[in-house]
Every structure is written in structure tokens, then in C-alpha cells.
Design an enzyme around this catalytic site. Structure first.
Site, PDB file in Angstrom:
ATOM      1  N   GLU A 141      13.275   2.834  13.591  1.00 51.80           N
ATOM      2  CA  GLU A 141      12.530   4.086  12.897  1.00 51.80           C
ATOM      3  C   GLU A 141      10.826   3.887  13.934  1.00 51.80           C
ATOM      4  OE1 GLU A 141      10.150   3.161   9.345  1.00 51.80           O
ATOM      5  OE2 GLU A 141      10.299   0.998   9.698  1.00 51.80           O
ATOM      6  N   LYS A 191       6.701  -1.699   1.794  1.00 50.21           N
ATOM      7  CA  LYS A 191       5.236  -1.485   2.330  1.00 50.21           C
ATOM      8  C   LYS A 191       4.243  -2.553   2.665  1.00 50.21           C
ATOM      9  CE  LYS A 191       3.483   3.583   3.445  1.00 50.21           C
ATOM     10  NZ  LYS A 191       3.430   3.614   4.505  1.00 50.21           N
ATOM     11  N   LEU A 239      11.398   1.963   6.668  1.00 45.43           N
ATOM     12  CA  LEU A 239      10.458   2.338   5.505  1.00 45.43           C
ATOM     13  C   LEU A 239      10.737   3.937   4.939  1.00 45.43           C
ATOM     14  CD1 LEU A 239       8.122   1.136   3.404  1.00 45.43           C
ATOM     15  CD2 LEU A 239       7.486   3.214   4.838  1.00 45.43           C
ATOM     16  N   TYR A 257       0.516  -1.284  -0.062  1.00 50.53           N
ATOM     17  CA  TYR A 257      -0.503   0.124   0.100  1.00 50.53           C
ATOM     18  C   TYR A 257       0.911   1.523   0.069  1.00 50.53           C
ATOM     19  CZ  TYR A 257       1.050   1.231   4.552  1.00 50.53           C
ATOM     20  OH  TYR A 257       1.580   1.154   6.341  1.00 50.53           O
TER      21      TYR A 257
END
Length: 280
Positions: free
Chosen positions: A177, A145, A201, A33
């Protein structure tokens, strides 16, 4: 419409949409996505988000049944159908529909495209965040993702129960992250942000933050940093598509940041102006 759901050419209010039980997303989360925001029915940083979307799909060998230009035009068309001029724009592709089987379906099975649009404004960057830290137990392909977001779901629940807004993941002593965003630090006038390896990401907002730093001649160091560096940073910055540059006031109940407010303000104003200019 007040919101919009789309599935393989059909669209309606999100609450009216239905999808097949045999869509592979139901069993395996087999898809990818991407998401961004629109204002004045113009989608922000669309080219960058589309490029990342196709890269994620390619890494999982999912063939998107649209060219990049076709998908961009479809998204632009869809945002015009929602009444509100500020929207959260989300889209995903799943490997296809077929009886449950771990192996890929036959090549004649086409991937399924979903789009979800809802009214939503970008975050108020004048507010500061409270964070918690959690061990990063995700798999080793965080650069994709994917729709497999259970670790982030659990992290979000723990964050809410702690009365905070985001969780910072770490593998051992290395900060990776956040559960839904990237995290960077400022120390001695230098922005330090984790490298875009397989453990994070490659955030679009992170990339824009780096570009803005370079515009303002703020040095950038793209190397991994530790939990100790996080806690001792002059500022801790959280970035995502809806919060371009959010400063942090607390991590695990301990005060952090607040030592370089002029840099934070400059970056926030620059990033907000960039968003407003592109969506004007």
C-alpha cells in the site's frame, strides 16, 4: 471555533489543549486512530470508520470507554462546534494513563479518547499524483490502524524531498500500500487491488472504490500485484479518506498510467457524488 481539540470530556482550541505526560501514547504510541471528512457538518462514512476503529482497538485489547453509538453521537456533536462546514475529523484512543511500564496498566485504568477537528477540504481529484517506491519495513500488523507511524513519517519526508505526493510500499516484489493510503491498478479494464490481509490497512475509501466498480460493472480482482504490474498498469489509483480516487502520472520519475481516462473519470464522479449526497 476555528478548530477543536478534545480529551476525555474537555475541549478547546487545539493549540490550548494539554494532555498528561503519562498518557501511554507518549512512550509507546499505545493506541489506535481513525479519520474521515465532514461536509455541511455531516460526517462521511462514519459507521464504517467507527467499525474499523473498534476492530483496531480490539486487536490491541484496548477497551474503548464508549459504545459505538455514544462515540458517533459525540463526534457528530463536536463537528457542529467548528465554524467551517468542511472538516478533517480525527479521533484516537490510547490505552490509558500511568507510570511508564511496558505491560498494560491495571484494568481500572480507563482508555483516553482524543478528538481533533480542523478545516480541510477533500482533494481535487482532477490533479494527478507523482509517487516514489520504498521498501516496506513496517511491522506485520498493518491491518491495525495504530499510532506507531514512524515508517510513514520517514516515507513522507522522502516523498517531499523527491517532489512527489505519496510513497508506494513494497515487500520484495509485492506492492502492499502507500504510506498514507491504498494503491490499486487498472489493467485491461479490471481493477486489481491488494487483498485485505495483515500487510495492508483495509481502507474505507478502497472499499468504496470496489463498490463503485461493481456498480459500473468494472471487474475487481483482490489479489496481490507486483512492482512490474504497477509500472505497466493502464492506470494507478491512490485512495484515502480525503482523496477518493486519485490517478497517477509518474512513479520514480517514470511516466505511468493515462491509458484508461474514461474509467478514472467515471469512478471519480461516482465517488464524489456519493460523498456529496451523504453529506448534503
Amino acid at each position: 471555533m476555528k478548530n477543536l481539540g478534545y480529551y476525555n470530556g474537555e475541549y478547546d482550541l487545539v493549540e490550548n489543549m494539554k494532555v498528561p505526560m503519562n498518557d501511554r501514547v507518549c512512550y509507546f504510541g499505545d493506541g489506535v486512530y481513525d479519520a474521515t471528512y465532514s461536509k455541511n457538518h455531516k460526517i462521511f462514512a462514519l459507521d464504517e470508520h467507527i467499525d474499523r476503529f473498534y476492530n483496531s482497538a480490539g486487536l490491541l485489547r484496548i477497551k474503548i470507554p464508549y459504545t459505538k453509538d455514544e462515540l458517533k453521537e459525540l463526534l457528530k456533536e463536536m463537528v457542529k462546534k467548528v465554524d467551517d462546514d468542511e472538516q478533517f475529523v480525527y479521533w484516537q484512543v490510547t490505552r490509558g494513563t500511568g507510570m511508564r511500564n511496558h505491560a498494560f496498566p491495571s484494568e481500572d485504568v480507563k482508555a483516553n479518547l482524543w478528538i481533533i477537528l480542523k478545516p480541510l477540504k477533500i482533494k481535487d481529484m482532477s490533479k494527478k499524483l507523482k509517487l516514489i517506491t520504498l521498501e516496506d519495513t513496517r511491522f506485520l500488523h498493518c491491518n491495525i490502524k495504530t499510532l506507531n507511524l514512524l515508517p510513514s513519517v520517514i516515507a513522507a519526508q522522502k516523498t517531499e524531498e523527491a517532489g512527489c505526493q505519496e510513497a508506494v510500499f513494497h515487500r520484495g516484489d509485492r506492492v502492499t500500500e502507500c504510506a498514507h493510503s491504498n494503491v490499486s491498478i487498472i489493467k485491461d479494464g479490471i481493477l486489481k487491488t491488494a487483498p485485505t490481509d495483515n500487510l495492508i490497512l483495509p481502507g474505507i475509501a478502497r472499499a468504496h472504490l470496489i463498490k463503485m466498480c461493481k456498480r459500473f460493472e468494472i471487474p475487481v480482482n483482490e489479489t496481490a500485484f507486483t512492482l512490474k504490474e504497477l509500472m505497466e498498469a493502464d492506470e494507478v489509483i491512490v485512495t484515502s479518506s480525503g482523496q477518493f480516487c486519485m490517478a497517477t502520472s509518474e512513479i520514480d520519475g517514470k511516466p505511468v498510467g493515462g491509458k484508461a481516462p474514461e474509467i478514472i473519470k467515471k469512478l471519480q464522479e461516482g465517488l464524489l457524488n456519493e460523498f456529496l449526497e451523504e453529506t448534503n
